[in-house]
Motif scaffolding. Structure first.
Motif, PDB file in Angstrom:
ATOM      1  N   LEU A 100       0.848  -1.196   0.000  1.00 42.58           N
ATOM      2  CA  LEU A 100       0.000   0.000   0.000  1.00 42.58           C
ATOM      3  C   LEU A 100       0.879   1.240   0.000  1.00 42.58           C
ATOM      4  O   LEU A 100       1.928   1.266   0.662  1.00 42.58           O
ATOM      5  N   ASP A 156       2.144   5.069   0.939  1.00 46.03           N
ATOM      6  CA  ASP A 156       2.184   5.761   2.225  1.00 46.03           C
ATOM      7  C   ASP A 156       0.894   6.558   2.434  1.00 46.03           C
ATOM      8  O   ASP A 156       0.356   7.166   1.498  1.00 46.03           O
ATOM      9  N   PRO A 157       0.384   6.547   3.678  1.00 41.80           N
ATOM     10  CA  PRO A 157      -0.809   7.369   3.969  1.00 41.80           C
ATOM     11  C   PRO A 157      -0.465   8.860   3.884  1.00 41.80           C
ATOM     12  O   PRO A 157       0.685   9.251   3.996  1.00 41.80           O
ATOM     13  N   ARG A 158      -1.494   9.653   3.698  1.00 37.86           N
ATOM     14  CA  ARG A 158      -1.325  11.106   3.614  1.00 37.86           C
ATOM     15  C   ARG A 158      -1.971  11.761   4.827  1.00 37.86           C
ATOM     16  O   ARG A 158      -3.083  11.400   5.241  1.00 37.86           O
ATOM     17  N   VAL A 198      -6.300  11.600   8.091  1.00 38.59           N
ATOM     18  CA  VAL A 198      -5.395  10.671   7.410  1.00 38.59           C
ATOM     19  C   VAL A 198      -6.132  10.065   6.222  1.00 38.59           C
ATOM     20  O   VAL A 198      -7.300   9.664   6.366  1.00 38.59           O
ATOM     21  N   GLU A 199      -5.428  10.032   5.078  1.00 39.01           N
ATOM     22  CA  GLU A 199      -5.968   9.391   3.872  1.00 39.01           C
ATOM     23  C   GLU A 199      -5.056   8.230   3.467  1.00 39.01           C
ATOM     24  O   GLU A 199      -3.842   8.337   3.563  1.00 39.01           O
ATOM     25  N   GLN A 200      -5.686   7.158   3.019  1.00 43.52           N
ATOM     26  CA  GLN A 200      -4.931   5.976   2.587  1.00 43.52           C
ATOM     27  C   GLN A 200      -5.474   5.496   1.245  1.00 43.52           C
ATOM     28  O   GLN A 200      -6.639   5.120   1.133  1.00 43.52           O
ATOM     29  N   ASP A 201      -4.578   5.512   0.213  1.00 44.66           N
ATOM     30  CA  ASP A 201      -4.967   4.950  -1.082  1.00 44.66           C
ATOM     31  C   ASP A 201      -4.844   3.438  -1.028  1.00 44.66           C
ATOM     32  O   ASP A 201      -3.875   2.892  -0.492  1.00 44.66           O
ATOM     33  N   SER A 237      -9.746   4.806  -2.029  1.00 46.06           N
ATOM     34  CA  SER A 237      -9.030   5.671  -1.099  1.00 46.06           C
ATOM     35  C   SER A 237      -9.906   5.870   0.126  1.00 46.06           C
ATOM     36  O   SER A 237     -11.104   6.186   0.011  1.00 46.06           O
ATOM     37  N   GLU A 252     -10.448   7.675   4.082  1.00 43.49           N
ATOM     38  CA  GLU A 252     -10.068   8.896   4.804  1.00 43.49           C
ATOM     39  C   GLU A 252     -10.767   8.938   6.158  1.00 43.49           C
ATOM     40  O   GLU A 252     -11.942   8.558   6.290  1.00 43.49           O
TER      41      GLU A 252
END
Length: 483
Positions: free
Chosen positions: A132, A134-136, A166-169, A339, A341
């Protein structure tokens, strides 16, 4: 008058005062010793001139040379022939020295170290593939009023808050699997490039070893000839001074010696070049070669059947696997990616804080304009690699056939030079020596005969070196790693 005529004859021809039957008796040792080179018997002369023939030039007769000149020269001629007959045949020992040179090159060649680091880099990058991203971290100010009664105030409107989240693709599973396949294929490509580089280093090292080996042999052979002929160079001038030869006869040996010296200079340069080339691959400052060359035992059936296992063709196999993985990666673009969030909103105490979660999805709704062209490009690349591999296999097969044909021709020429030409030249030198002993040939003819021996020896070594270069190149290029 008869005495004058006799003195004139003594000054003009060596052994003029010796009956032919006596000359033949002195030189019957020419046929007393013989050795075989191939199918031709080579006569080796070891007979001395008689003491009566060793005259001072001032007395009119044989040119002024030391008394034991003929004994020494015939011994030199004998050593010359013996050296020619000792031309090494292929396959008389183990090619351990070549293997040591190859082993040193495999350890010390900078190009191989660079290729090895390429493999290490591909392996180091593989664990990150398919992971995965990196989270944003997201943050901001939401709902800040800019008009109305609460304009410019942070704590009066219940929509105003400081947000952090926090966002994760989350790429599709197919995309992540394809990325892992591409990474594994990259390791294979790097490994195949290392195998190709190792094979190229082996070929270059083996050829450099052969070049140095035969450069040393050629130079040693020529120096032996020059040393054997050294006492002869001054014989023609001495014969002119004694009246035995015409003045022009003194110039022939000068040209012959100059030609041999020129060839020696060229051989010294070739030796230094070969040593520098071998040092480039092995890392030795002053590399030397000992022992015999490799064996000329090409297994034609094994060479032809092992073409598909050659590193250069295995490299195409690795490239094909990478191309297929890239096709799968392009096809994965048709699958939606997600994605996720989560965020926390800080507001005034009167309104309370907020927590939010959400998700987004990429919609591949126009694949004909986005994903399909990329898929078609990657599929064409995969087909290109397959076609290139087929072409490379045909090229390698044709190159092997051509190399084997050249080797057969070169080996035929070498054996003919060793077993026919060289013995013939040696036999001619025997005959010229016998004619000289009988007073029917001059020293110039003898020098020319033994210069021809030197040239024939060097030519035979050149042909043998060409054959062994082909053996090494064919074995290391088309043979398997076990050979």
């Amino acid at each position: 008058m008869r005495a004058v005529a006799r003195a004139t004859a003594d000054r003009s021809e060596p052994f003029a005062d010796v009956p032919p039957s006596q000359r033949a008796q002195w030189f019957r040792g020419i046929h007393d010793h013989s050795s075989e080179v191939g199918d031709t018997r080579i006569c080796v002369s070891a007979a001395p001139y008689p003491p009566a023939a060793r005259r001072d030039a001032t007395r009119g007769g044989f040119p002024a040379v030391p008394g034991p000149w003929v004994d020494r020269k015939l011994g030199d001629f004998s050593r010359l022939r013996s050296a020619a007959e000792r031309l090494g045949r292929v396959g008389q020992g183990r090619p351990a020295d070549v293997r040591r040179a190859l082993a040193r090159a495999a350890v010390g060649a900078p190009g191989l170290r660079a290729s090895t680091l390429g493999v290490d880099a591909a392996r180091a990058a593989a664990p990150a593939a398919g992971r995965l991203p990196d989270p944003r971290l997201t943050f901001g100010l939401d709902g800040f009023p800019v008009t109305g009664p609460f304009a410019g105030q942070l704590d009066q409107d219940d929509f105003t808050m400081l947000r952090i989240g926090v966002e994760q693709d989350v790429p599709s599973r197919a995309r992540r699997r394809a990325e892992r396949d591409v990474a594994e294929a990259e390791i294979g490509v790097a490994g195949s490039e290392l195998s190709v580089a190792r094979r190229e280093v082996q070929i270059a090292t083996g050829l450099a070893w052969i070049d140095l080996f035969y450069a040393q042999r050629r130079l040693a052979a020529l120096e032996e000839v020059l040393e054997s002929l050294q006492p002869l160079w001054n014989t023609a001038p001495a014969g002119v001074a004694s009246g035995a030869y015409r003045p022009a006869n003194a110039l022939g040996p000068v040209q012959l010696k100059a030609d041999l010296d020129d060839r020696r200079s060229s051989l010294v340069a070739e030796l230094e070049k070969a040593r520098a080339e071998l040092a480039r691959w092995t890392g030795d400052n002053e590399p030397e070669t000992t022992g015999p060359p490799p064996q000329d035992d090409l297994d034609l059936a094994a060479l032809r059947s092992g073409i598909a296992r050659l590193p250069i063709l295995r490299a195409y196999g690795a490239a094909a696997r990478r191309a297929d993985a890239e096709v799968d990666l392009a096809r994965a673009g048709r699958r939606p990616d997600w994605s996720l969030e989560a965020s926390y909103g800080r507001r005034d105490e009167r309104f309370g804080d907020l927590f939010s979660v959400g998700a987004s999805v990429r919609l591949p709704i126009f694949p004909g304009q986005r994903q399909d062209p990329v898929i078609a490009a990657r599929a064409a690349d995969a087909l290109r690699v397959t076609a290139e591999r087929q072409d490379a296999e045909r090229v390698v097969t044709a190159s092997l056939q051509s190399a084997l044909a050249d080797h057969a021709t070169a080996k035929d020429q070498w054996l003919r030079s060793r077993d026919v030409v060289l013995p013939n030249v040696l036999q001619r030198s025997d005959l010229e020596t016998a004619s000289y002993a009988a007073g029917r040939a001059g020293i110039v003819e003898v020098l020319e005969a033994f210069t021809a021996v030197a040239n024939a020896r060097l030519d035979t070594l050149d042909r043998e070196a060409a054959v062994m270069r082909q053996v090494v190149e064919i074995t290391l290029t088309y043979g398997n790693d076990a050979r």
